[in-house]
Scaffold this active site. Structure first.
Site, short mmCIF file in Angstrom:
data_model
loop_
_atom_site.label_atom_id
_atom_site.label_comp_id
_atom_site.label_asym_id
_atom_site.label_seq_id
_atom_site.Cartn_x
_atom_site.Cartn_y
_atom_site.Cartn_z
N LYS A 85 0.82 -1.21 0.00
CA LYS A 85 0.00 0.00 0.00
C LYS A 85 0.85 1.26 0.00
CE LYS A 85 -0.99 -0.43 4.71
NZ LYS A 85 -1.05 0.35 5.90
N ARG B 282 -8.08 3.84 12.39
CA ARG B 282 -7.73 2.58 13.05
C ARG B 282 -8.88 1.99 13.85
NH1 ARG B 282 -2.16 2.34 14.31
NH2 ARG B 282 -2.79 0.85 15.88
N ARG C 260 11.48 -10.58 4.33
CA ARG C 260 12.14 -9.28 4.48
C ARG C 260 13.44 -9.41 5.27
NH1 ARG C 260 7.47 -5.01 6.06
NH2 ARG C 260 7.63 -6.03 8.09
N ARG D 14 14.16 -8.41 10.58
CA ARG D 14 13.85 -7.36 11.55
C ARG D 14 13.38 -8.00 12.83
NH1 ARG D 14 10.62 -2.64 8.43
NH2 ARG D 14 11.03 -3.34 6.32
N ARG E 122 0.15 -9.51 14.66
CA ARG E 122 -0.19 -8.32 13.87
C ARG E 122 -1.35 -8.60 12.92
NH1 ARG E 122 5.50 -7.58 13.48
NH2 ARG E 122 5.55 -8.05 11.27
#
Ligand SMILES: [Zn+2]
Length: 215
Positions: A14, A89, A123, A156, A167
Site C-alpha cells: 500500500k 484505526r 524481508r 527485523r 499483527r
C-alpha cells in the site's frame, strides 16, 4: 481535490501504491508508519514510545495515531488532496473522519494472509546501514550481504512468525469493521494486491476512473 484512504495489511504494497498515485496527482502522501519511523530514527519521545510497542509485536495505540494524523492534516499543505495510509484505526475514528473530511474513496488492497506471511517473512534488513532487502522482490547480489556496505542481512526484530500472527490478528480485528462501515457508505474500491505493482496501480486507476499509469 481528491481525498483517499488506502487500506491493506502489511506487505500488501500500500505504501508503494499510495506513492505512485500521489506523485502523479500531486497528492500529499500521509503515511502514519513513515511519520513514526521518522521519530524512531531521531530518538524523539514519541519515537521511544513507538519502539517499545513495536518490539512487543503490537500496534501503536489509536489515540496516538489519531493525534499524529490530526497534527499532520492541520498543516494544510494538501492543495490537490491527500492519500492517507495507516488511518483510521477504529470505527469511531472512521466515523469522525467521514464527517470531517469529504473522502472520495477508500482503496482496499486485498491480500490473503498466506501471501502476507510469505512476503513479510522474506524481508531482511542490513545490520550495518539499515537498507531494506526482500528475498522475493529485492535480493542482495551476494547472499546474506548488503550490496552497499557488505553488512550482514538479518530479519527485523518484529518479523517473527509469532509477532506477524499477532499483527495479522490485530489488523483484521481493527480493519474489518472499518471496511464494513466504509462499504455501507459505498466508498470502498477493492483491488487484488497479488499481481505486480504496475498491474495493481492500473486496476486502482481504472476503478477510480483516472487516466492510465504511464510507466
Ligand atoms: Zn548495508
Amino acid at each position: 481535490m481528491r481525498k483517499y484512504v488506502i487500506m491493506g495489511v502489511q506487505g500488501s504494497g500500500k505504501g508503494t501504491q499510495a506513492m505512485l498515485l500521489a506523485d502523479d496527482l500531486d497528492l500529499v502522501h500521509i503515511s502514519v508508519g513513515d511519520i513514526f519511523r521518522w521519530h524512531v530514527q531521531r530518538h524523539t519521545k514519541l519515537g521511544a514510545q513507538v519502539r517499545r510497542v513495536m518490539a512487543a509485536g503490537e500496534l501503536v495505540g489509536d489515540d496516538l495515531v489519531e493525534s499524529t494524523v490530526r497534527d499532520r492534516l492541520a498543516v494544510h499543505d494538501w492543495n490537490y488532496g491527500f492519500i492517507i495510509d495507516g488511518f483510521p484505526r477504529s470505527r469511531r475514528q472512521a466515523e469522525f473522519f467521514l464527517e470531517s473530511y469529504d473522502i472520495d474513496a477508500v482503496l482496499h488492497l486485498d491480500l490473503p494472509d498466506s501471501e502476507v506471511r510469505r512476503r513479510v517473512l522474506a524481508r531482511r534488513i542490513c545490520s550495518r546501514c539499515g537498507l531494506d532487502y526482500n528475498l522475493i522482490f529485492h535480493r542482495a547480489k551476494v547472499e546474506g550481504r548488503c550490496d552497499v556496505c557488505g553488512g550482514e542481512l538479518v530479519s527485523r526484530e518484529d518479523d517473527t512468525e509469532e509477532a506477524l500472527a499477532t499483527r495479522l490478528r490485530e489488523y483484521h480485528t481493527k480493519a474489518d469493521p472499518i471496511l464494513e462501515l466504509f462499504r455501507t457508505k459505498e466508498f470502498v474500491v477493492t483491488v487484488d494486491a497479488r499481481p505486480d505493482k504496475v498491474t495493481v496501480q492500473q486496476d486502482i486507476r481504472k476503478q477510480l476512473g483516472l487516466p492510465e499509469y504511464r510507466v
